[in-house]
Design an enzyme around this catalytic site. Structure first.
Site, PDB file in Angstrom:
ATOM      1  N   GLU A  54      -3.822   1.895  -2.902  1.00 42.92           N
ATOM      2  CA  GLU A  54      -3.866   3.287  -2.723  1.00 42.92           C
ATOM      3  C   GLU A  54      -3.228   4.095  -3.479  1.00 42.92           C
ATOM      4  O   GLU A  54      -2.321   4.937  -3.031  1.00 42.92           O
ATOM      5  CB  GLU A  54      -3.634   3.698  -1.106  1.00 42.92           C
ATOM      6  CG  GLU A  54      -5.113   3.433  -0.467  1.00 42.92           C
ATOM      7  CD  GLU A  54      -4.804   4.334   1.048  1.00 42.92           C
ATOM      8  OE1 GLU A  54      -5.426   5.249   0.909  1.00 42.92           O
ATOM      9  OE2 GLU A  54      -4.272   3.620   1.901  1.00 42.92           O
ATOM     10  N   ASP A  74      -1.487  -6.681   5.671  1.00 47.06           N
ATOM     11  CA  ASP A  74      -1.070  -6.573   4.557  1.00 47.06           C
ATOM     12  C   ASP A  74      -0.752  -7.935   4.243  1.00 47.06           C
ATOM     13  O   ASP A  74       0.087  -8.680   4.932  1.00 47.06           O
ATOM     14  CB  ASP A  74       0.023  -5.713   4.041  1.00 47.06           C
ATOM     15  CG  ASP A  74      -0.448  -4.400   4.301  1.00 47.06           C
ATOM     16  OD1 ASP A  74      -0.898  -3.511   3.250  1.00 47.06           O
ATOM     17  OD2 ASP A  74      -0.020  -3.907   5.335  1.00 47.06           O
ATOM     18  N   ASP A 111      -3.611  -4.964   0.735  1.00 45.97           N
ATOM     19  CA  ASP A 111      -4.038  -4.362   2.060  1.00 45.97           C
ATOM     20  C   ASP A 111      -5.641  -4.840   2.167  1.00 45.97           C
ATOM     21  O   ASP A 111      -6.524  -4.591   1.665  1.00 45.97           O
ATOM     22  CB  ASP A 111      -4.034  -2.753   2.053  1.00 45.97           C
ATOM     23  CG  ASP A 111      -4.460  -2.481   3.126  1.00 45.97           C
ATOM     24  OD1 ASP A 111      -4.740  -2.953   4.228  1.00 45.97           O
ATOM     25  OD2 ASP A 111      -4.608  -0.906   3.251  1.00 45.97           O
ATOM     26  N   ASP A 160       2.530   4.383   5.425  1.00 45.99           N
ATOM     27  CA  ASP A 160       2.541   4.012   6.632  1.00 45.99           C
ATOM     28  C   ASP A 160       2.349   2.481   6.553  1.00 45.99           C
ATOM     29  O   ASP A 160       2.317   1.816   7.506  1.00 45.99           O
ATOM     30  CB  ASP A 160       1.319   4.698   7.163  1.00 45.99           C
ATOM     31  CG  ASP A 160       0.021   4.659   6.166  1.00 45.99           C
ATOM     32  OD1 ASP A 160       0.182   4.174   4.896  1.00 45.99           O
ATOM     33  OD2 ASP A 160      -0.823   5.297   6.745  1.00 45.99           O
ATOM     34  N   HIS A 161       2.465   1.843   5.099  1.00 42.82           N
ATOM     35  CA  HIS A 161       2.516   0.362   5.151  1.00 42.82           C
ATOM     36  C   HIS A 161       4.086   0.129   4.743  1.00 42.82           C
ATOM     37  O   HIS A 161       4.677   0.978   3.957  1.00 42.82           O
ATOM     38  CB  HIS A 161       1.601  -0.149   4.154  1.00 42.82           C
ATOM     39  CG  HIS A 161       0.125   0.210   4.366  1.00 42.82           C
ATOM     40  ND1 HIS A 161      -0.713  -0.941   4.709  1.00 42.82           N
ATOM     41  CD2 HIS A 161      -0.634   1.418   4.550  1.00 42.82           C
ATOM     42  CE1 HIS A 161      -1.917  -0.467   4.851  1.00 42.82           C
ATOM     43  NE2 HIS A 161      -1.903   0.751   4.725  1.00 42.82           N
ATOM     44  N   ASN A 175       1.150  -1.133   0.029  1.00 43.90           N
ATOM     45  CA  ASN A 175      -0.078   0.105   0.225  1.00 43.90           C
ATOM     46  C   ASN A 175       1.026   1.209  -0.034  1.00 43.90           C
ATOM     47  O   ASN A 175       1.527   1.573   0.713  1.00 43.90           O
ATOM     48  CB  ASN A 175      -1.107  -0.136   1.380  1.00 43.90           C
ATOM     49  CG  ASN A 175      -1.631   1.136   1.242  1.00 43.90           C
ATOM     50  OD1 ASN A 175      -1.464   2.214   0.878  1.00 43.90           O
ATOM     51  ND2 ASN A 175      -3.057   1.027   1.722  1.00 43.90           N
ATOM     52  N   ASN A 232      -7.085  -4.648   5.284  1.00 46.50           N
ATOM     53  CA  ASN A 232      -7.646  -4.079   6.287  1.00 46.50           C
ATOM     54  C   ASN A 232      -8.349  -4.914   7.399  1.00 46.50           C
ATOM     55  O   ASN A 232      -9.459  -4.606   7.837  1.00 46.50           O
ATOM     56  CB  ASN A 232      -8.683  -3.245   6.012  1.00 46.50           C
ATOM     57  CG  ASN A 232      -8.100  -1.607   5.650  1.00 46.50           C
ATOM     58  OD1 ASN A 232      -7.303  -0.913   6.467  1.00 46.50           O
ATOM     59  ND2 ASN A 232      -8.334  -0.827   4.520  1.00 46.50           N
TER      60      ASN A 232
END
Length: 261
Positions: free
Chosen positions: A34, A222, A151, A251-252, A7, A153
């Site tokens: 993203e 992930d 990802d 942030d990933h 991501n 989530n």
């Protein structure tokens, strides 16, 4: 073969990091999530200059997925089947021919976040997961090398987050979410990372807030889910967390699987 998911949290904002990582890590196939751009705005030329073919399913400002590959796929499809009214760009599938008449099918997945849980966003998340389950069941019937990368989530287990108590009411960790993830796995899909290591803590995401990265307050969301045919070819996995320490990071971090294909 090295297959990765990442991501990127805005491909234009992270293009320098992406290029550096591609040069250093040299994955054969990369599933991005993203990308946050329409197809025409993706920095295609910079990626193609590194020897990658680019397929995108973009959306202005948010969402968006891509697949980068050192060989051009035989075919691609955009959008998760099951809801013709769903306009969110969260799913991209690519098919590659291997030697011996074998097929490699790779999907880049950006599963909905689902928060706040008392809104239609969580209903959408659960419905999307059920659509993904039905899609995976249909694809598993092909008995191909299938990699569902992305990802999700979803925090599968308490040890996949730094403090399970803090996540109890979050859409990523609610019992209904984790049950939907287990239904997906129960089709016969293998969580590649957990199949190759029981290391804890092991995270793939650290929030930008509250010093999450230096404190290692992360979560594992992930995932690479593999068909039995892909699991049979899996040799190892890695979480390339060093990129989280770069300037202007996502942030990933990338999660990679190595396959003997």
């Amino acid at each position: 073969m090295k297959i990765a998911t990442w991501n990127i949290n805005g491909v234009k904002a992270r293009i320098e990091n992406l290029i550096e990582w591609l040069r250093d890590s040299s994955p054969d196939i990369v599933c991005l999530q993203e990308i946050k751009t329409i197809d025409e705005g993706f920095p295609r030329l910079e990626i193609e200059a590194l020897g990658y073919h680019v397929e995108t399913h973009g959306q202005k400002g948010f969402n968006g997925v891509a697949i980068l590959s050192k060989t051009k796929p035989d075919e691609t499809s955009r959008g998760l089947p099951g809801d013709p009214l769903d306009e969110q760009a969260r799913f991209l599938e690519a098919v590659f021919s291997l030697s011996g008449n074998k097929i490699l099918r790779v999907c880049s997945i950006y599963l909905p976040n689902g928060n706040p849980v008392d809104t239609e966003k969580y209903t959408y998340k659960l419905a999307w997961m059920e659509r993904l389950r039905k899609f995976a069941a249909q694809r598993l019937a092909y008995e191909e090398i299938l990699v569902l990368a992305g990802d999700y989530n979803v925090i599968p287990e308490p040890h996949d987050c730094f403090n399970a108590k803090l996540w109890e009411t979050d859409a990523l960790f609610l019992p209904q979410t984790r049950a939907a993830f287990r239904r997906l796995e129960n089709l016969g899909l293998l969580d590649a990372v957990r199949a190759t290591t029981d290391e804890v803590p092991l995270y793939t995401f650290w929030d930008y807030q509250a010093g999450a990265w230096p404190k290692n307050n992360g979560i594992r969301i992930d995932h690479l889910l593999l068909s039995p045919e892909a699991a049979d070819k899996l040799t190892s996995t890695a979480v390339e967390k060093h990129v989280r320490a770069w300037e202007k990071p996502s942030d990933h971090v990338p999660v990679v699987g190595y396959f003997d294909l």
